[in-house]
Design a protein around this motif. Structure first.
Motif, mmCIF file in Angstrom:
data_model
loop_
_atom_site.group_PDB
_atom_site.id
_atom_site.type_symbol
_atom_site.label_atom_id
_atom_site.label_comp_id
_atom_site.label_asym_id
_atom_site.label_seq_id
_atom_site.Cartn_x
_atom_site.Cartn_y
_atom_site.Cartn_z
ATOM 1 N N MET A 85 0.848 -1.187 0.000
ATOM 2 C CA MET A 85 0.000 0.000 0.000
ATOM 3 C C MET A 85 0.887 1.242 0.000
ATOM 4 O O MET A 85 1.908 1.279 0.645
ATOM 5 N N SER A 86 0.425 2.218 -0.712
ATOM 6 C CA SER A 86 1.114 3.502 -0.774
ATOM 7 C C SER A 86 0.172 4.595 -0.300
ATOM 8 O O SER A 86 -1.040 4.472 -0.414
ATOM 9 N N ALA A 87 0.756 5.671 0.211
ATOM 10 C CA ALA A 87 -0.028 6.821 0.660
ATOM 11 C C ALA A 87 0.132 7.956 -0.339
ATOM 12 O O ALA A 87 1.247 8.264 -0.761
ATOM 13 N N TYR A 88 -0.995 8.540 -0.722
ATOM 14 C CA TYR A 88 -1.000 9.658 -1.666
ATOM 15 C C TYR A 88 -1.806 10.800 -1.070
ATOM 16 O O TYR A 88 -2.826 10.574 -0.428
ATOM 17 N N THR A 89 -1.360 12.013 -1.324
ATOM 18 C CA THR A 89 -2.077 13.190 -0.856
ATOM 19 C C THR A 89 -2.538 13.998 -2.060
ATOM 20 O O THR A 89 -1.753 14.268 -2.962
ATOM 21 N N PHE A 90 -3.806 14.356 -2.039
ATOM 22 C CA PHE A 90 -4.412 15.105 -3.129
ATOM 23 C C PHE A 90 -4.933 16.428 -2.600
ATOM 24 O O PHE A 90 -5.588 16.471 -1.562
ATOM 25 N N GLN A 91 -4.645 17.490 -3.331
ATOM 26 C CA GLN A 91 -5.182 18.813 -3.034
ATOM 27 C C GLN A 91 -6.562 18.886 -3.676
ATOM 28 O O GLN A 91 -6.719 18.547 -4.850
ATOM 29 N N LEU A 92 -7.562 19.302 -2.926
ATOM 30 C CA LEU A 92 -8.923 19.455 -3.447
ATOM 31 C C LEU A 92 -9.269 20.933 -3.497
ATOM 32 O O LEU A 92 -9.562 21.535 -2.460
ATOM 33 N N PRO A 93 -9.229 21.562 -4.689
ATOM 34 C CA PRO A 93 -9.522 22.993 -4.800
ATOM 35 C C PRO A 93 -10.918 23.359 -4.291
ATOM 36 O O PRO A 93 -11.126 24.467 -3.810
ATOM 37 N N HIS A 94 -11.865 22.456 -4.415
ATOM 38 C CA HIS A 94 -13.238 22.691 -3.945
ATOM 39 C C HIS A 94 -13.509 21.759 -2.759
ATOM 40 O O HIS A 94 -14.452 20.980 -2.764
ATOM 41 N N PHE A 95 -12.667 21.857 -1.744
ATOM 42 C CA PHE A 95 -12.680 20.915 -0.628
ATOM 43 C C PHE A 95 -14.048 20.775 0.011
ATOM 44 O O PHE A 95 -14.528 19.660 0.207
ATOM 45 N N SER A 96 -14.698 21.881 0.327
ATOM 46 C CA SER A 96 -15.977 21.804 1.043
ATOM 47 C C SER A 96 -17.033 21.066 0.236
ATOM 48 O O SER A 96 -17.882 20.373 0.800
ATOM 49 N N ALA A 97 -16.993 21.182 -1.075
ATOM 50 C CA ALA A 97 -17.989 20.518 -1.927
ATOM 51 C C ALA A 97 -17.599 19.085 -2.279
ATOM 52 O O ALA A 97 -18.469 18.235 -2.480
ATOM 53 N N ASP A 98 -16.301 18.791 -2.351
ATOM 54 C CA ASP A 98 -15.844 17.506 -2.882
ATOM 55 C C ASP A 98 -15.362 16.485 -1.853
ATOM 56 O O ASP A 98 -15.321 15.293 -2.144
ATOM 57 N N ALA A 99 -14.990 16.911 -0.661
ATOM 58 C CA ALA A 99 -14.355 16.009 0.293
ATOM 59 C C ALA A 99 -15.234 14.818 0.670
ATOM 60 O O ALA A 99 -14.770 13.669 0.661
ATOM 61 N N ASP A 100 -16.494 15.047 1.001
ATOM 62 C CA ASP A 100 -17.380 13.945 1.399
ATOM 63 C C ASP A 100 -17.587 12.950 0.267
ATOM 64 O O ASP A 100 -17.534 11.742 0.472
ATOM 65 N N GLN A 101 -17.809 13.461 -0.931
ATOM 66 C CA GLN A 101 -18.014 12.590 -2.085
ATOM 67 C C GLN A 101 -16.750 11.776 -2.382
ATOM 68 O O GLN A 101 -16.828 10.587 -2.679
ATOM 69 N N ALA A 102 -15.597 12.396 -2.283
ATOM 70 C CA ALA A 102 -14.334 11.702 -2.521
ATOM 71 C C ALA A 102 -14.121 10.594 -1.492
ATOM 72 O O ALA A 102 -13.737 9.473 -1.842
ATOM 73 N N GLU A 103 -14.382 10.898 -0.233
ATOM 74 C CA GLU A 103 -14.232 9.889 0.817
ATOM 75 C C GLU A 103 -15.150 8.696 0.577
ATOM 76 O O GLU A 103 -14.730 7.546 0.681
ATOM 77 N N ARG A 104 -16.401 8.948 0.253
ATOM 78 C CA ARG A 104 -17.356 7.855 0.000
ATOM 79 C C ARG A 104 -16.904 6.986 -1.176
ATOM 80 O O ARG A 104 -16.940 5.756 -1.102
#
Length: 63
Positions: A1-20
């Motif tokens: 397993m590898s760890a990756y970090t992604f910047q989300l320009p529209h964090f408030s709108a996209d974070a929940d959907q991305a997590e799901r």
């Protein structure tokens, strides 16, 4: 397993959907959202590009 970090320009709108979307995948062991830096860290057996493709297929702008 590898760890990756992604910047989300529209964090408030996209974070929940991305997590799901990512938590529903067998290839992902962890997803952590950091509101202060507006990033999403993902532990996955997929490559960086494959995880990025999953996010973009969900309509999420990630870098």
């Amino acid at each position: 397993m590898s760890a990756y970090t992604f910047q989300l320009p529209h964090f408030s709108a996209d974070a929940d959907q991305a997590e799901r979307a990512l938590r529903g995948m067998d290839s992902t062991s962890a997803v952590n959202a950091d509101k202060s830096s507006q990033t999403l860290t993902v532990n996955s057996s997929l490559s960086y590009g494959e995880v990025l493709d999953v996010l973009r297929q969900q309509g999420i702008s990630a870098q």
